[in-house]
Each structure stands twice: as structure tokens, then as C-alpha cells.
Motif scaffolding. Structure first.
Motif, short mmCIF file in Angstrom:
data_model
loop_
_atom_site.label_atom_id
_atom_site.label_comp_id
_atom_site.label_asym_id
_atom_site.label_seq_id
_atom_site.Cartn_x
_atom_site.Cartn_y
_atom_site.Cartn_z
N GLN A 141 -7.81 -0.57 0.54
CA GLN A 141 -7.35 0.01 -0.72
C GLN A 141 -7.73 1.48 -0.82
OE1 GLN A 141 -5.35 -1.80 -2.94
NE2 GLN A 141 -5.02 0.32 -3.57
N HIS A 142 -8.85 1.84 -0.25
CA HIS A 142 -9.32 3.22 -0.33
C HIS A 142 -8.48 4.17 0.51
CE1 HIS A 142 -12.14 6.48 -1.00
NE2 HIS A 142 -12.25 6.66 0.31
N TYR A 143 -8.07 3.71 1.72
CA TYR A 143 -7.42 4.62 2.65
C TYR A 143 -5.90 4.45 2.78
CZ TYR A 143 -12.03 6.05 4.37
OH TYR A 143 -13.30 6.56 4.47
N ARG A 146 -3.08 6.41 0.70
CA ARG A 146 -3.01 7.86 0.99
C ARG A 146 -2.60 8.13 2.43
NH1 ARG A 146 -8.53 10.15 -0.13
NH2 ARG A 146 -9.23 8.07 0.47
N GLU A 190 -11.75 -3.39 0.42
CA GLU A 190 -12.08 -2.08 -0.19
C GLU A 190 -11.65 -0.94 0.73
OE1 GLU A 190 -14.38 -5.31 -1.87
OE2 GLU A 190 -14.22 -4.61 0.22
N GLN A 191 -11.86 -1.08 2.02
CA GLN A 191 -11.45 -0.02 2.97
C GLN A 191 -9.94 0.14 2.98
OE1 GLN A 191 -13.33 -1.58 6.49
NE2 GLN A 191 -15.23 -0.44 6.17
N GLU A 230 -15.52 10.76 7.55
CA GLU A 230 -14.77 11.84 6.93
C GLU A 230 -15.51 13.15 7.17
OE1 GLU A 230 -13.33 11.07 2.96
OE2 GLU A 230 -13.70 8.92 3.19
N TYR A 280 0.82 -1.21 0.00
CA TYR A 280 0.00 0.00 0.00
C TYR A 280 0.86 1.27 0.00
CZ TYR A 280 -3.75 -3.24 1.24
OH TYR A 280 -4.66 -4.29 1.24
#
Length: 385
Positions: free
Chosen positions: A106-108, A111, A103-104, A187, A58
Motif C-alpha cells: 500500500q505504501h509503494y 506511487r 503495508e509495503q 530510500e 493499486y
């Protein structure tokens, strides 16, 4: 230094050099003005400090828990607030890594590894303190997600963090209460208000805020792990890392106070000799170094146990308890050694004395740590050799 790989030793040295070169020359001015250290945070991003708990897949630079402890100590040696700026972020990284859906993650995580997205935890409520199961923040399920109402307080980095791991009740009627608690990945958006920055004795520069949720909406996919009711156990697991981080912060503050005291005791003279040669001051210095060394070994032991995959709520609690009380005592002793100068804002000693109490009450008060320790002693049948 504990037995780290060559790469990890290099990382610790790099952070130490950052503290000596970039932090120490500016910290007094920033701290007294209570100024957010934007340039230092950007430099921490460049050094990869926000990706220490994120796997390489990641984009992170993962390190062992002992290495993480020593990096945190170095940051806190320069300015405890800098260690605080990455503490909750690291816990949320580990929560996502351990419990998040693919999914969580990969999304966060990509970054978060760069610091583009920084994270914090929202646990404490105005009327709850350490009693997390008594929280009143509720997320009620609707057809398209959750509607959240409630408030949190003493949430560090919450104004500038883009992700908040929000501990809340998704089933207020569940018994026992902890079975109705979940973590929402929240968020900033409509319905979430950062109402004010709380004034503090120390821990300057980074913000600690009150949060208000009024009909705040979160999607169904915001539940950490995708399943309700596991938030309390998830957060307790995360707090093992959090308490090691707080213990490491205490090590940094205690070490800074000791280093300043050693330097002062060699340069300051009274009755014709350096004051360290007076037995009372020499004894102070010897006791400071001994207790700090013991606190570091206790913290590193807990860190190694964590990396071995063992439950370390007792070990992390012991480390946090002993290291924080040690840092407070060392900071007070440093004031004694410096005499009147220890009370002056022209010296850093008074900052250590103001910062040290946070580790005693933060991430679960030391009274709570003692409760955790004794319960585990009973459950484990005593203290293993």
C-alpha cells in the motif's frame, strides 16, 4: 504478434506509435550527448508503462508477461535505454506484489504505478560480480532498525529512483550464506551516497552508478516481506522477470538493426542493382530475420510459462542467452551491410552495436545463464518435449 487480447494489442500499438513519433526523431541527439531523456520518461509515465506489473487495485495497468515482453521490445527498438529505465522498476513491483507485506504494497505500489516513485535493484558489488552470495554489504540490526554498510556498482537509475531494493546480508554468519541474505526497501537519505555515474560504451542517457552505504539507517519494516533471510530466493524469483526483460531488450535492438538493414539494402545500389539482390547481402538478411524470429518465440514461450505459474529460471535463461547473442550478431551484420556508413555516428547502426553487448553481460552474464540451464537440465532429467 502472439495471441494477446484486443486491449493488450492496443497497448503494444500505442507504445509502437510513441517510439515512431516521439523517440526516433530525437534519440540520436540524446544518445550522443548522453542526455537523460526527461521528456520521454514523462511520456512513458502518461502511457502507464511504469504500472504494467501493478494490479488495478493499486492504480496500475497490469498486462500479461507476453504483452510486457512485446512492449519492452518496442521501447528497445526505439532506444534500449528507455527499456532499461523501466526494467528494474518492474522487477521491484513484482517483488513487492509477490513478497511484500500489505503495508509495503500500500505504501509503494500506488506511487510506483504512476511513475511518481521509480525503483531499481542493487545487487552487484565491486568485487563480487555474479557471485551474489559473496556480497559484503551488511545490515546490522539495532533496537530501532538496521545500520547498513557496504557498496554496490552498476546500479541503473539509482540516482533518480526513489526506491532501491537492496540485497544485503542481515546475518553474515549464516551457513549456507544465502540464508542470511535479505532485501531491504531503501530510500535515499543520510548515509546513502550515489558516488559517481559510470562511463559506458553504450546504454547512454540513463545512469548506472556506484552506491556507498555508510551507517545508512533503515527501519525494521524495510525488510521485504517482514522476515529476514529470504532475500536471495526472493531476488532469484525476481530475476526470472529481469532476464525476460533483458531478452526483450535484445529483441528490440536486433529488430531495429534488421529494419535499418532492410531499408538500406533496398535503397543502396551497387553494380546496377539494390544490394539485397546480391546473394551475400540477401543471405545476411535472411539469417538475421530467422534468428530474430527464433529468439522472439523462445522469449514468448518463457513468458507464457511464467504466466502459467511455472518455474522459468531455465526458460528465462535460455531466452536471455539466445536473444542477447542473436542481437549482438545481428548488430554486427548490420554494420557489414551498411559498410562504411555502419561505422558512422550519423547512422543508428553503430549505436545498436554498442548497446547489444550489455544484454550479454547484464542481469547475469551469459556464462551464468549456461550454468543455470545445465543445472536445471540435470534436475529435470533433460529437456521436456
Amino acid at each position: 504478434m502472439t495471441t494477446l487480447s484486443d486491449d493488450e494489442q492496443f497497448i503494444v500499438r500505442t507504445v509502437r506509435q510513441f517510439v515512431d513519433k516521439d523517440v526516433k526523431p530525437v534519440v540520436r541527439e540524446l544518445e550522443h550527448a548522453d542526455t537523460y531523456p526527461e521528456a520521454l520518461i514523462e511520456r512513458m509515465k502518461e502511457l502507464g508503462i511504469f504500472g504494467l506489473a501493478v494490479p488495478e487495485e493499486y492504480g496500475g495497468t497490469p498486462v500479461s508477461t507476453p504483452c510486457y515482453v512485446l512492449i519492452t521490445e518496442e521501447l528497445a527498438r526505439g532506444w534500449m535505454s528507455l527499456a532499461g529505465a523501466m526494467g528494474g522498476h518492474t522487477v521491484v513491483c513484482k517483488l513487492l506484489l509477490k513478497f511484500g507485506t500489505p503495508e509495503q504494497k500500500q505504501h509503494y505500489l500506488p506511487r510506483m504505478a504512476t511513475g511518481e516513485v521509480r525503483a531499481t535493484m542493487a545487487l552487484t558489488e565491486p568485487g563480487g560480480g555474479s557471485d551474489l552470495q559473496a556480497m559484503r554489504t551488511v545490515a546490522r540490526k539495532s533496537a530501532d532498525g538496521y545500520v547498513v554498510n557496504g557498496s554496490k556498482t552498476w546500479i541503473t537509475n539509482s540516482r533518480r529512483s526513489r526506491l532501491i531494493a537492496l540485497l544485503c546480508k542481515t546475518d553474515p554468519d549464516a551457513r549456507p550464506a544465502h540464508q542470511g541474505i535479505s532485501i531491504l526497501l531503501a530510500e535515499h537519505g543520510p548515509g546513502l551516497t550515489v558516488s559517481r555515474d559510470l562511463p559506458k560504451l553504450g546504454y547512454k542517457g540513463v545512469e548506472s552508478c556506484e552506491l556507498s552505504f555508510e551507517d545508512y539507517r533503515a527501519p525494521l519494516a524495510a525488510v521485504l516481506g517482514g522476515v529476514e533471510g529470504h532475500g536471495f530466493a526472493q531476488m532469484m524469483s525476481g530475476l526470472e522477470t529481469g532476464r525476460l526483460q533483458v531478452a526483450a531488450r535484445a529483441l528490440g535492438v536486433g529488430r531495429a538493426a534488421l529494419e535499418d538493414s532492410l531499408a538500406y539494402a533496398q535503397s543502396r545500389e551497387s553494380f546496377g542493382k539494390p544490394i539485397w539482390q546480391h546473394q551475400s547481402i540477401g543471405n545476411y538478411l535472411a539469417d538475421m530475420a530467422t534468428s530474430l524470429s527464433a529468439a522472439r518465440q523462445l522469449t514468448l514461450h518463457a513468458a507464457r510459462e511464467a504466466d502459467a505459474g511455472r518455474r522459468v529460471d531455465m526458460e528465462a535463461g535460455m531466452a536471455k542467452l539466445f536473444a542477447s547473442e542473436t542481437a549482438m550478431q545481428i548488430a554486427l551484420t548490420a554494420v557489414r551491410i551498411h559498410g562504411g556508413y555502419g561505422y558512422s555516428t550519423e547512422f543508428d547502426v553503430e549505436r545498436y552495436f554498442r548497446d547489444a553487448p550489455l544484454m550479454i553481460v547484464g542481469e547475469g552474464t551469459n556464462e551464468i545463464q549456461r550454468n543455470v540451464i545445465v543445472r536445471q537440465l540435470i534436475a529435470r532429467g533433460g529437456l521436456e518435449p
